[in-house]
Each structure stands twice: as C-alpha cells, then as structure tokens.
Write an enzyme that holds these catalytic residues in place. Structure first.
Site, short mmCIF file in Angstrom:
data_model
loop_
_atom_site.label_atom_id
_atom_site.label_comp_id
_atom_site.label_asym_id
_atom_site.label_seq_id
_atom_site.Cartn_x
_atom_site.Cartn_y
_atom_site.Cartn_z
N HIS A 275 0.82 -1.22 0.00
CA HIS A 275 0.00 0.00 0.00
C HIS A 275 0.85 1.26 0.00
O HIS A 275 1.85 1.34 0.69
CB HIS A 275 -1.08 -0.01 1.08
CG HIS A 275 -0.63 0.02 2.51
ND1 HIS A 275 -0.39 1.18 3.20
CD2 HIS A 275 -0.42 -0.98 3.39
CE1 HIS A 275 -0.06 0.89 4.45
NE2 HIS A 275 -0.06 -0.42 4.60
N ASP A 287 5.62 1.01 7.37
CA ASP A 287 4.22 0.70 7.05
C ASP A 287 3.65 1.71 6.07
O ASP A 287 3.17 2.75 6.49
CB ASP A 287 3.40 0.68 8.34
CG ASP A 287 1.95 0.33 8.10
OD1 ASP A 287 1.60 -0.13 6.99
OD2 ASP A 287 1.14 0.54 9.03
N GLU A 319 -5.39 2.00 2.14
CA GLU A 319 -5.35 0.77 2.95
C GLU A 319 -5.67 1.11 4.39
O GLU A 319 -6.43 0.41 5.06
CB GLU A 319 -3.97 0.10 2.85
CG GLU A 319 -3.92 -1.30 3.46
CD GLU A 319 -3.53 -1.38 4.93
OE1 GLU A 319 -3.57 -2.48 5.48
OE2 GLU A 319 -3.23 -0.33 5.54
N GLU A 320 -5.08 2.20 4.87
CA GLU A 320 -5.22 2.55 6.30
C GLU A 320 -6.63 2.98 6.66
O GLU A 320 -6.99 2.96 7.83
CB GLU A 320 -4.21 3.65 6.67
CG GLU A 320 -2.74 3.26 6.45
CD GLU A 320 -2.23 2.22 7.45
OE1 GLU A 320 -3.03 1.72 8.24
OE2 GLU A 320 -1.01 1.94 7.40
N ASP A 348 3.05 -6.16 3.21
CA ASP A 348 2.77 -5.00 4.05
C ASP A 348 3.64 -5.08 5.31
O ASP A 348 3.44 -5.97 6.13
CB ASP A 348 1.28 -5.02 4.41
CG ASP A 348 0.82 -3.77 5.12
OD1 ASP A 348 1.64 -2.85 5.32
OD2 ASP A 348 -0.38 -3.70 5.47
N HIS A 442 2.34 3.14 13.23
CA HIS A 442 1.34 4.21 13.11
C HIS A 442 1.71 5.46 13.90
O HIS A 442 0.84 6.18 14.37
CB HIS A 442 -0.06 3.71 13.49
CG HIS A 442 -0.66 2.85 12.41
ND1 HIS A 442 -1.93 2.33 12.46
CD2 HIS A 442 -0.15 2.44 11.21
CE1 HIS A 442 -2.17 1.63 11.35
NE2 HIS A 442 -1.10 1.68 10.59
#
Ligand SMILES: *[C@@H]1O[C@H](CO)[C@@H](O)[C@H](O)[C@H]1NC(C)=O
Ligand SMILES: *[C@@H]1O[C@H](CO)[C@@H](O)[C@H](O)[C@H]1NC(C)=O
Ligand SMILES: *[C@@H]1O[C@H](CO)[C@@H](O)[C@H](O)[C@H]1NC(C)=O
Ligand SMILES: *[C@@H]1O[C@H](CO)[C@@H](O)[C@H](O)[C@H]1NC(C)=O
Ligand SMILES: *[C@@H]1O[C@H](CO)[C@@H](O)[C@H](O)[C@H]1NC(C)=O
Ligand SMILES: [Zn+2]
Length: 504
Positions: A275, A287, A319-320, A348, A442
């Site tokens: 992604h 990520d 994606e998130e 991923d 994140h």
C-alpha cells in the site's frame, strides 16, 4: 545527496520526464536483445540493501511534503506526501520503458479525523472509550446527554432496539455483525449516540466502515467498564451518560497504481501488492514504505528478464482507511478478469525493527484453493535459507482481504506491527521480547531509522523468489475454480478485521 525539495515539488505538480539522479543507474536497456527467462536465484541476487535504503530516504523526503498541511511528514491519502508517493511510483515504473503497462485507477475515498472526544458514564469519565473510525460527530459537535438503553442480542437487527433508544444512547454488545450495522440501526431508531461494548477485555479499536447518513456518533467500550453497567441494568437501575465526539468524515479522490508486464501470458497473472499510503500520524516508512519499495525494486530488477506469465504489481491507496483501494480494485474486476489472476500476494511491513518472519497462515480449508501453496512457498524458502518463521492469522488486516472474498487465492508475509514479541520469538529472531515488533507502528517515528535492513533484504529476496517462481510457471499450482459460496462464508466467520481496525 537527497534530491532537493524543489525537484520533488515539480514531480508532484506533474512535470513530465522527471529524472531522479539519486537513483539513476545506467539506463536500463529495453531494446530487443533476447533476455533470459527469469530465474529465482538470479533475481534475488540483484536485490541490494543500499538500493532499498536509498529509496527509503527518498520516500521520507516525499513524506515531508505533507508537513505544510499536517505539521509533520505523512503520506496519508489526500496529502501532498501521498500525491508525491504516487508520482514517485509512477515515474519509477515509467523509467523502465515499455516493459510494463502502467495504469492509474482513481476512486473516491473517505477519510475520517477525530479531533476531540469524551464519554462520561454516570459520573465517571470513561477510560476505555474509543471513538470508532469514520464515526460522525455528536449533533452540532456538542455533548449529548441521555440514558443508556440496553439493546437486545447484538443489535444486528432493527428489532433488537427498543423504541426507548430514541433521544438516548444505545448500549450494544459487540459481535456477529459489523459495527457500522449496529450504529446504523441505532441512528435509524433516533439514538443520539451508540456504545459498542466488548465481551473480551481487549480494546475495541474499531471502524464503522463505509459512512452512512444513519450512522450516529459511536464509541467502543472495553476492559472493566462494561460489566458494572450491565449489573445496573440487571437490577433495573438506569445509567445516564454524556457523549461527545468532534470529528469529520471527508471524501477525496485517490488512486491505485497498477503495472503489468507487457510480456507473459495475460490469462495467467501473478499479482502482488503493497500500500502506497500511510496513516496521518507519520511518514509510514516501514508501514508500508518498505513493501512499496520492495515491489519497486523487484519490478525494476525483473526488467532484466523474460517472463512466461504476466506479472502485475499494485500499489494500493486507502489501505489505512479500511482497505479501500484493494477493495475497489477487486470489485471492479469482471468475472473474466478475476479469473486471469491466479493468485495475489500481499507485502505490508517488510522491515519492522523488532521483526519476526511472519507468514500468513492461509490454508486451503478456509481460503480459496491455492492459498496454502503460496504459504508453503514461503515456508520452503525460509527453511532453505536456514531462517525461523512463525504463522500469523490471515484475518483480513491487509489488502489480501478483497481477493480472498472474491475467490482469488492469496497469501503474504509480514514482520509485525503492534503485536508483542514473545521470549521464544526473541530466541528465534533476535530483538527484544516484550516489545512491539514495530514500536513506531502508526506513529511519527516510523521513519528511515525504523527499518531493519537485514529483515528487509531477506524479505525482498523472498518477494523476488515469489515473483520469479510464478512468472516462470504455474505448474503444480491449482487452476482457478469458480468461487464456491462456502469458501467465502467460512472465511467471513473467521475474519474480525477489515484493515487495521476491527470491524466486527
Ligand atoms: C497517473 O498518476 C501519476 C501519479 O499521480 C501521474 O503522474 C500521472 O500523470 C497519472 N497518469 C494518468 C494517465 O492519469
Ligand atoms: C423496571 O423499571 C420499569 C420502570 O423504570 C418498570 O416499568 C418495570 O416493571 C421494572 N421491572 C422490574 C423487573 O422491576
Ligand atoms: C493455521 O490454520 C489452520 C486452519 O485453517 C489451523 O488448523 C492451524 O492451527 C493454524 N496454524 C497456526 C499455527 O495458527
Ligand atoms: C531459530 O530459533 C532457534 C530457537 O528456537 C535458535 O536457536 C536459532 O538460532 C534460530 N535460528 C536462526 C537462524 O536465527
Ligand atoms: C536487525 O535485527 C537484527 C536481529 O534483531 C539485529 O541484530 C540488527 O542489529 C538489526 N539491524 C538494524 C539495522 O536494525
Ligand atoms: Zn500497512
């Protein structure tokens, strides 16, 4: 060494024929000289840690384009950092000449932001309450007040909601159907807010999914907080509450980028994806900058070879926000196009600093036929390399989800997100037991320093192996079969995630 910000801004503005000196090697000769059929060992040999890291530094510079709007680097959809990422991917593939056909697939995406929230239960401020992803605000972005109203069963049917939820706050048990369905029923019955409480003590980091005009402001509640409330209900006592969420859900346009080899049998494609977007909180270099770059490097090195089967690379957006890009792509496939995809592999988070070599436990019993063969390809490779590996649930947390649901075999590898490394795993992989696999998951610190180069090289070689194997031949790999209804339903019973947030 890094390219100037000015050059990047030009790239974002869409200037053509952008040269990125930092990456240019001798121009790839795409002339008609005969190429050797791709070979796994030869392709793996071309994977270099220096090239991966150079690209990671470049991607971090791109993420800085998000600073104007977010005050920190980010590549979240809708940001300049994400637009820059798309340009970077597009230009990188374009430089490879006619080896690939590139296409952009733009689609509308929703993006939610919660600015502030509070839930007061009786006279106590809740500690575990977490607003659901894509929740609307409470009315007027002001606190609302009401009694908690117990909802029958799991609130999956409108009749579970008593009329008394109107003007009050629905109190709904987690499970059976998506959070979005519960919120929708609550809204239709006139509730001013909804709370989904957990039957497990783990936190409910959930999402409502696709916005609906009937959704109401919705919290997840977990830990020790639900049970005293249920006890009050059992004594026929009422509990009042104040709910407040200031949030916004906005719609933007974003895009997937797809690159397919112009050579190779187009009726038999091996597809793989990573992604292109990050969360708003940070630059997302692990990520999924790591997977994005692994795919770019493998796509670049693959041009030195011939292929028998078509190879299709995808860089998904959104994606998130809940696997938006990959879902959109799969939904847009005609049945005939669907059948041309022999398998999909998801890459991923390839370089978590406190990594484990994780293989999705995709079995044929619970997934489309062929998924287990992909799993076993990874197992065989790690074993041959003398490396340890673990299995992780194939539970819908990344972009393979839409493919599996559409009957396409899938699999993938990862190195771990917010999970905690066990002692056994520390013995197997090194690193710190008791810590997250990716302590910067994140967060703002998911930058170039958040990559383990060893793991990244290993996994990029494995990606190269997966591509080379299937680009050569699908011998022994199950033919696509028409989707069996049972496959999807077995799968859906097991899945709790749709993206990084729970949705049931
Ligand atoms: C596809 O997207 C890239 C990156 O945003 C952009 O540079 C390119 O012009 C787009 N191409 C088309 C045909 O829309
Ligand atoms: C519970 O309280 C309501 C009124 O608040 C009353 O109508 C009802 O009979 C009570 N039920 C029981 C079992 O005490
Ligand atoms: C992998 O999944 C199968 C069911 O599909 C299950 O029986 C098995 O225990 C799982 N293995 C691990 C290690 O999770
Ligand atoms: C694999 O794990 C074992 C412990 O289970 C460990 O002794 C061994 O060194 C590990 N192998 C590698 C290559 O790290
Ligand atoms: C990568 O992880 C291994 C194993 O934990 C460790 O020995 C190595 O120092 C790490 N490298 C980097 C660059 O973080
Ligand atoms: Zn990710």
């Amino acid at each position: 060494m890094a390219p100037s910000l000015l050059a990047l801004c030009a790239a974002v503005a869409g200037a053509s024929a952008i040269q990125i000196p930092f990456f240019s090697q001798a121009p790839l000769d795409v002339a008609n000289e005969p190429k050797l059929l791709v070979d796994s060992a030869a392709l793996q040999d071309l994977i270099s840690g220096d090239r991966l890291l150079a690209r990671a530094k470049k991607l971090y510079e791109v993420a800085k384009l998000g600073e104007h709007e977010y005050n920190h680097p980010t590549r979240v959809i809708g940001s300049a950092g994400h637009a820059g990422t798309l340009s970077y991917i597009y230009e990188s593939i374009l430089e490879l000449g006619d080896y690939y056909d590139i296409s952009n697939q733009s689609f509308p995406a929703v993006s939610g932001q919660v600015f502030e929230y509070k839930l007061v239960l009786g006279d106590t401020v809740s500690k575990s309450a977490a607003p659901m992803g894509l929740t609307p605000a409470t009315k007027g972005k002001e606190p609302v007040y009401g009694d908690l109203v117990f909802v029958q069963n799991e609130g999956c049917s409108a009749s579970d909601f008593p009329d008394s939820v109107a003007g009050n706050i629905a109190f709904i048990k987690r499970g059976t159907c998506p959070f979005g369905t519960k919120s929708e029923h609550a809204g239709q019955k006139g509730a001013v807010a909804a709370i989904v409480y957990n039957y497990e003590t783990d936190p409910v980091q959930g999402t409502l999914g696709t916005p609906s005009p009937n959704h109401v402001a919705t919290f997840g509640l977990s830990g020790e907080e639900p049970s005293p409330i249920l006890e009050q209900f059992s004594k026929n006592h009422s509990v009042d509450a104040i709910a407040y969420i200031d949030a916004e859900v906005s719609e933007i346009q974003t895009a997937n980028i797809i690159a397919q080899t112009s050579a190779g049998d187009p009726a038999n494609c091996v597809m793989l994806g990573a992604h292109s977007d990050s969360v708003a909180e940070g630059p997302g270099i692990n990520d999924d900058g790591s997977g994005t770059i692994s795919l770019l490097e493998v796509a670049t090195q693959l041009t030195k070879f011939a292929v028998n089967n078509c190879v299709r690379f995808a860089w998904w957006a959104g994606e998130e926000e809940g696997l938006l890009g990959s879902d959109y792509y799969v939904d847009s496939l005609s049945p005939a196009e669907n059948r041309r995809i022999r398998l999909f592999m998801d890459y991923d988070m390839m370089a978590s600093p406190n990594f484990a070599y994780q293989i999705y436990n995709a079995t044929n019993a619970a997934n489309p036929l062929g998924s287990e063969q992909v799993r076993d390809l990874y197992i065989a490779w790690y074993e041959a390399a003398g490396l340890n590996y673990t299995f992780i649930p194939f539970d819908g947390r990344s972009d393979y989800d839409g493919f599996i649901r559409a009957g396409i075999p899938g699999g993938g590898i990862a190195t771990g997100a917010e999970g905690i490394k066990s002692k056994d795993e520390a013995a197997m992989f090194g690193g710190e037991a008791g810590e997250w696999y990716d302590p910067c998951y994140h967060q703002l610190c998911d930058d170039v320093g958040n990559l383990n180069e060893t793991a990244w090289i290993v996994n990029t070689k494995l990606i190269a192996h997966s591509v080379a194997t299937y680009a050569r031949s699908f011998k022994g790999f199950p033919e696509r079969i028409t989707r069996v209804a049972a496959t999807a339903s077995v799968y859906e019973e097991e899945t709790k995630y749709h993206g990084n947030k729970l949705f049931i």
